[in-house]
Scaffold this motif. Structure first.
Motif: not given
Lengths: 85, 588
Positions: A18, A22, A25, A63-64, A67-68, A70-71, A75, B82, B84-86, B88-90, B94, B275, B278-279, B281-283, B285
């Motif tokens: 993370i 960031l 980011w 950003f895109l 996120i991908f 990270y996912a 996983n 931006g 969406y990064v927060l 997806a990650l934070l 959870y 899982a 996580r995906w 949030a990416g979709w 965006l």
């Protein structure tokens, strides 16, 4: 407790991923897009400079990717630590 | 077929589609009503989140703001993606693992305090209602223009439609309706942009055309635009003119606000696994980026087209005669959002920056007595296909798209409000023994009340839509996001710390906004203006980031001065961090 130390390692690895994400980011948006734009003024992109591109399009693409990434990475990490669903 | 009939056909057909889907997907149990039975695929969920997220502000307003300011308004582009990064990650994975229905439920459980839950509910309701008011105002304006009815009538029709599918469909109806709405709005946004990009640059992809070559002049498009606006005394398009510190704070506020808005966070409760969250949030965006990468091109090209429409022979020659103006100008003049005043009495439309001292000499030399054209920034996207002389069906499509954007966001927010009231307020605090049927009924009543309030305030808005939206973002950024993040990433933050943090963040932001925009938005009750703000260069729209910082700091200090959370709460945090077992946590 074996369980606990494994989950601590999992969480530490997650927090590390993370943090790195960031930093990227912030660098592409607040950095390249705004604060560091004067530094990138020499690199021209379609009639303007690279900083303008980062502010209007580049940061969104990064950003895109983040996120991908990270996912996918998480996983994988879930499986490595045996905490996947 | 005339334009008016075409508009009716496109808008009518798209509405029939949305209502049809809502009826087809009518919700049964409470679990289905709130979270669509958690059976939504990440791609579908991402598309619905995108429709939910992209409101009238993204569709109608944003490209216009960029067109008239250029680089300085890039904050909207970076800020609204931006976040969406927060998310997806934070937050998203959870909160999905936690496995409850609402955001305030998480805050209440994690901070083992009904007070924390109540404070969170208040934050959510205030942020969501103010956001809906902005959407309803947008609905009224768009309906008014395209159906050629009054603003009031347009707003009432829109309210009736939102009410129908949000109340009867629940989230499942909303999810699939929003997928349809996403399709309508993205097609409506992209098609005119493709035509215009082809006309100006020969490139069918607007996002690439923006950095391509302007075929008529052989120069890069942005270089051409820079020289055109400078020739009329405006600040150049690609340059950085505003205050850097404020731009950073404003971008950050929009990002944190995005990750703190309840209607977006709720989306991530509806996927089957961690899982998938996580995906998802990416979709989301991906689908948002399709519009956001096109928007700066729409803005720049619309500005260029507007200048060449007014100065067909080039900016050094005389502008067009008022009598020879294109039809679209005449149409928009009726709404009052575009106006012409012949200050020097020559019958021509002089449009330039009459606030520029450097340009004043040139203007006097040419016999210009002030800029004669006033264009409201919010009409640019809607007028764009007309400016580029595209066919009537494209104009009708844009009308349907603009309404889809406004309505889908309004419906998502109404759902967030109704679940906050019925699930958190009534079941959580007032009557814990309420039956499932009673809870569903109170959710629907809450939704109906919320829409009546939003419609009423939309008729008599407390300020411009942009001000209301800024308040919603600032509040979400300053109150909800820090509480959620600390709840997951720290085991030490306790009930007292979280409540104190949320209250400090919420109140400082609210007061800062009221000081600049007027108390409860009543005109002339403000003590400061955004041109000369209270604190340095920090405008009221940028204060959300400061409020969030104060929230974090307060929660940290207060928690460390008081008792650590009990062991079972620390175990809860531990379990939220591990994906395994999310499926089992669904029912409670």
């Amino acid at each position: 407790m074996a369980d606990n130390s494994s989950s601590n390692a999992y969480w530490a690895a997650n927090v590390r991923i993370i943090l790195v994400s960031l930093v990227i980011w912030a660098v592409v948006s607040f950095g390249f897009g705004i604060l560091l734009r004067p530094m990138l003024a020499g690199i021209s992109v379609g009639g303007t400079d690279l900083g303008f591109w980062f502010a209007q399009q580049g940061s969104i693409l990064v950003f895109l990717a983040l996120i991908f990434f990270y996912a996918w990475r998480m996983n994988k990490l879930d499986r490595e630590h045996g905490v996947e669903e | 077929m005339d334009q008016f009939t075409l508009n009716w056909i496109f808008i009518g057909a798209s509405f029939l589609l949305y209502i049809g889907i809502a009826i087809w997907a009518r919700a049964g149990s409470t679990s289905e009503f709130y979270a669509a039975g958690r059976g939504i695929h990440p791609v579908t969920n991402g598309m619905a989140t995108a429709a939910d997220w992209m409101s009238a502000a993204s569709f109608i307003s944003m490209a216009g703001l960029i067109a008239f300011t250029g680089y300085d308004n890039s904050s909207f582009l970076m800020g609204w993606t931006g976040g969406y990064v927060l998310l997806a990650l934070l937050l998203a994975p959870y909160l999905r693992k936690f496995g409850k229905f609402t955001v305030s439920e998480f805050i209440g459980d994690r901070f083992y305090s009904p007070t924390a839950r109540l404070v969170a509910v208040i934050c959510l309701i205030v942020a969501s209602v103010t956001y809906v008011i902005g959407q309803m105002t947008g609905v009224g304006v768009a309906f008014g223009r395209f159906l050629e009815v009054s603003n009031t009538t347009g707003l009432l029709i829109g309210a009736a439609v939102v009410f129908a599918y949000a109340v009867f469909g629940g989230m499942k109806g909303v999810t699939y309706t929003q997928v349809a709405q996403y399709c309508v709005l993205i097609v409506a946004y992209t098609i005119p942009a493709i035509f215009i990009s082809l006309q100006l640059t020969g490139n069918p992809i607007p996002a690439l055309g923006l950095f391509g070559e302007h075929t008529a002049s052989g120069e890069p498009l942005l270089a051409k635009l820079d020289s055109l606006v400078e020739e009329l005394g405006f600040a150049n398009y690609t340059g950085h003119h505003g205050d850097t510190f404020n731009m950073v704070l404003f971008t950050l506020s929009l990002m944190i606000g995005t990750a703190g808005l309840p209607h977006v966070i709720m989306r991530f409760f509806t996927v089957p696994k961690v899982a998938d969250a996580r995906w998802s949030a990416g979709w989301a965006l991906v689908f948002i980026a399709l519009l956001y990468l096109t928007a700066p091109a729409v803005g720049a090209m619309a500005r260029l087209n507007l200048i060449t429409t007014v100065f067909p022979e080039g900016t050094a020659s005389a502008p067009i005669d008022y009598e020879a103006r294109p039809d679209w100008m005449a149409t928009w003049e009726k709404t009052g959002l575009l106006s012409f005043e012949d200050k020097n009495g020559d019958g021509k439309i002089q449009w330039y920056n009459d606030g520029s001292d450097a340009f004043a000499a040139t203007a006097t030399e040419r016999g210009w007595a002030g800029s004669e054209l006033t264009v409201n920034r919010d009409i640019l996207v809607l007028a764009n296909p007309e400016i580029a002389q595209l066919p009537g069906w494209v104009i009708a499509l844009v009308a349907a798209g603009g309404l889809a954007a406004a309505l889908s966001t309004a419906a998502g927010l109404l759902l967030a409000i109704s679940s906050a009231v019925s699930h958190d307020l009534i079941k959580g605090a007032i009557n814990p023994n309420i039956s499932e049927k009673g809870e569903l009924l109170s959710a629907r009543i809450a939704m109906a009340v919320a829409i009546v309030v939003a419609t009423y305030l939309g008729l008599n808005p407390p300020g411009f839509a942009a001000q209301t939206v800024a308040l919603a973002f600032g509040l979400a950024a300053a109150s909800i996001f820090p509480a959620l993040m600390m709840g997951i990433f720290s085991k030490r933050i306790n009930n007292t710390g979280a409540v104190a943090g949320m209250l400090v963040g919420l109140l400082t932001t609210l007061i800062y906004i009221f000081l600049h925009k007027g108390w409860f938005f009543i005109p002339d009750t403000n003590s400061f203006t955004d041109a000369d703000p209270l604190l340095g260069t920090i405008k009221s729209t940028s204060f959300g980031a400061v409020g969030a910082l104060l929230n974090f700091a307060t929660a940290f200090i207060v928690s460390n001065a008081t008792k650590a959370p009990p062991q079972e709460i620390q175990d809860l945090v531990e379990s939220v961090r591990i994906p395994r077992g999310a499926g089992a946590a669904v029912d409670h």
